[in-house]
Design an enzyme around this catalytic site. Structure first.
Site, PDB file in Angstrom:
ATOM      1  N   CYS A   1      -0.725   3.721  -6.503  1.00 20.54           N
ATOM      2  CA  CYS A   1      -1.635   3.138  -5.500  1.00 20.54           C
ATOM      3  C   CYS A   1      -1.889   1.714  -5.968  1.00 20.54           C
ATOM      4  O   CYS A   1      -2.184   1.485  -7.149  1.00 20.54           O
ATOM      5  CB  CYS A   1      -2.946   3.929  -5.459  1.00 20.54           C
ATOM      6  SG  CYS A   1      -4.279   3.095  -4.553  1.00 20.54           S
TER       7      CYS A   1
ATOM      8  N   CYS B   1       0.860  -1.173   0.000  1.00 24.33           N
ATOM      9  CA  CYS B   1       0.000   0.000   0.000  1.00 24.33           C
ATOM     10  C   CYS B   1       0.899   1.226   0.000  1.00 24.33           C
ATOM     11  O   CYS B   1       1.726   1.384   0.908  1.00 24.33           O
ATOM     12  CB  CYS B   1      -0.865  -0.030   1.261  1.00 24.33           C
ATOM     13  SG  CYS B   1      -1.843   1.454   1.490  1.00 24.33           S
TER      14      CYS B   1
HETATM   15  N1  DGL Z   1      -3.933   0.652  -1.933  1.00 21.94           N
HETATM   16  C1  DGL Z   1      -3.595   1.831  -1.193  1.00 21.94           C
HETATM   17  C2  DGL Z   1      -2.362   2.504  -1.767  1.00 21.94           C
HETATM   18  O1  DGL Z   1      -1.557   1.868  -2.431  1.00 21.94           O
HETATM   19  C3  DGL Z   1      -4.619   2.897  -0.990  1.00 21.94           C
HETATM   20  C4  DGL Z   1      -6.018   2.645  -1.035  1.00 21.94           C
HETATM   21  C5  DGL Z   1      -6.762   3.397   0.014  1.00 21.94           C
HETATM   22  O2  DGL Z   1      -6.959   4.621  -0.129  1.00 21.94           O
HETATM   23  O3  DGL Z   1      -7.089   2.759   0.996  1.00 21.94           O
HETATM   24  O4  DGL Z   1      -2.148   3.668  -1.546  1.00 21.94           O
END
Ligand code: DGL
Length: 258
Positions: free
Chosen positions: A180, A73
């Site tokens: 993301c 993430c």
């Molecule tokens: N998957 C997360 C990232 O890579 C973000 C998603 C979210 O906002 O929860 O930033």
């Protein structure tokens, strides 16, 4: 969970793209995936709240035997990666930082776009990546509010993708970084919206190779099982996994305080 296994977490389904790549490189390694869906989206919460969740989930995985933790993430990496490494020096952390370096290598026109959450752009990690790798190249940072949540929920993403992609392409980007992990699941739509002359960079395969690199000499004799845990609703999580990856998995709920 066996000692020496891999823990992977995200706010939700985004890290499943990283998980898939890691599974293909390390098919006999036990993996635990945690989707922190009771607290998602991370990207629209403050960095302090995201940091607290990153610590709580990492601690859970480490207590359960993970010696490698993949912070799948960008938002959580921006909020907590350095502090996690300081706090747990015996654990190998692999985190996400926007793939500015390969984008700088790929751009022809000298402008790259980064699509990510608000939290990712607020963290110091992003400015340090830009300082280190983007000398002489313009970086168009575009926060994409609502996009991760729409992917999570299976909502229509066409309008959001068209708007965010048109913005970075309109500002001259010929290379777009998916900053993301959720966006991997709409990479084809982003490519289609950007057009053929634009390169879209998804860091998931490179992150999986990094996971292999931080486990030198590790004997992958585990059972190769992946466990899918969520702090939210396990049935919803199972149907999201099926929608996004085409596979049927059993999921369980886990309570992680913090
Ligand atoms: N998957 C997360 C990232 O890579 C973000 C998603 C979210 O906002 O929860 O930033």
């Amino acid at each position: 969970m066996t000692a020496g296994s891999i823990g992977i977490f995200d706010s939700g389904v985004g890290g499943l793209g990283i998980l898939r790549e890691v599974q293909s490189l390390l098919p006999s390694t036990e993996i635990v995936y945690v989707a922190d869906q009771a607290h998602s989206p991370y990207g629209e919460r403050g960095l302090t709240a995201v940091r607290a969740r990153a610590f709580a989930v990492s601690e859970y995985l480490i207590d359960a035997g993970a010696t490698t933790v993949v912070v799948a993430c960008n938002s959580a990496s921006a909020a907590a990666l350095h502090e996690l490494r300081d706090r747990f020096p015996a654990v190998s952390f692999v985190g996400m930082e926007p793939a500015v370096k390969p984008a700088v290598g790929a751009t022809q026109r000298g402008t790259i776009g980064v699509l990510a959450t608000e939290a990712t752009f607020q963290g110091e990690l992003f400015s340090s990546v830009v300082d280190r790798h983007a000398r002489g190249v313009s970086v168009v940072a575009r926060a994409c509010p609502g996009l991760a949540a729409a992917i999570e929920d299976g909502d229509d993403t066409d309008d959001l993708i068209r708007r965010f992609t048109a913005d970075v392409v309109g500002r001259g980007a010929d290379t777009i970084v998916l900053g993301c992990t959720h966006y991997s699941f709409v990479a084809d739509q982003i490519q289609a919206a950007a057009g053929d002359g634009v390169t879209v960079i998804d860091p998931a395969p490179a992150i999986a190779r990094q996971v292999v690199r931080v486990r030198p000499g590790h004997d992958d004799t585990d059972n190769g099982v992946t466990r899918y845990l969520t702090t939210g609703d396990p049935e919803r999580f199972a149907s999201q996994i099926e929608r996004l990856t085409g596979s049927t998995q059993s999921t369980s709920t886990v309570e992680i305080e913090g």
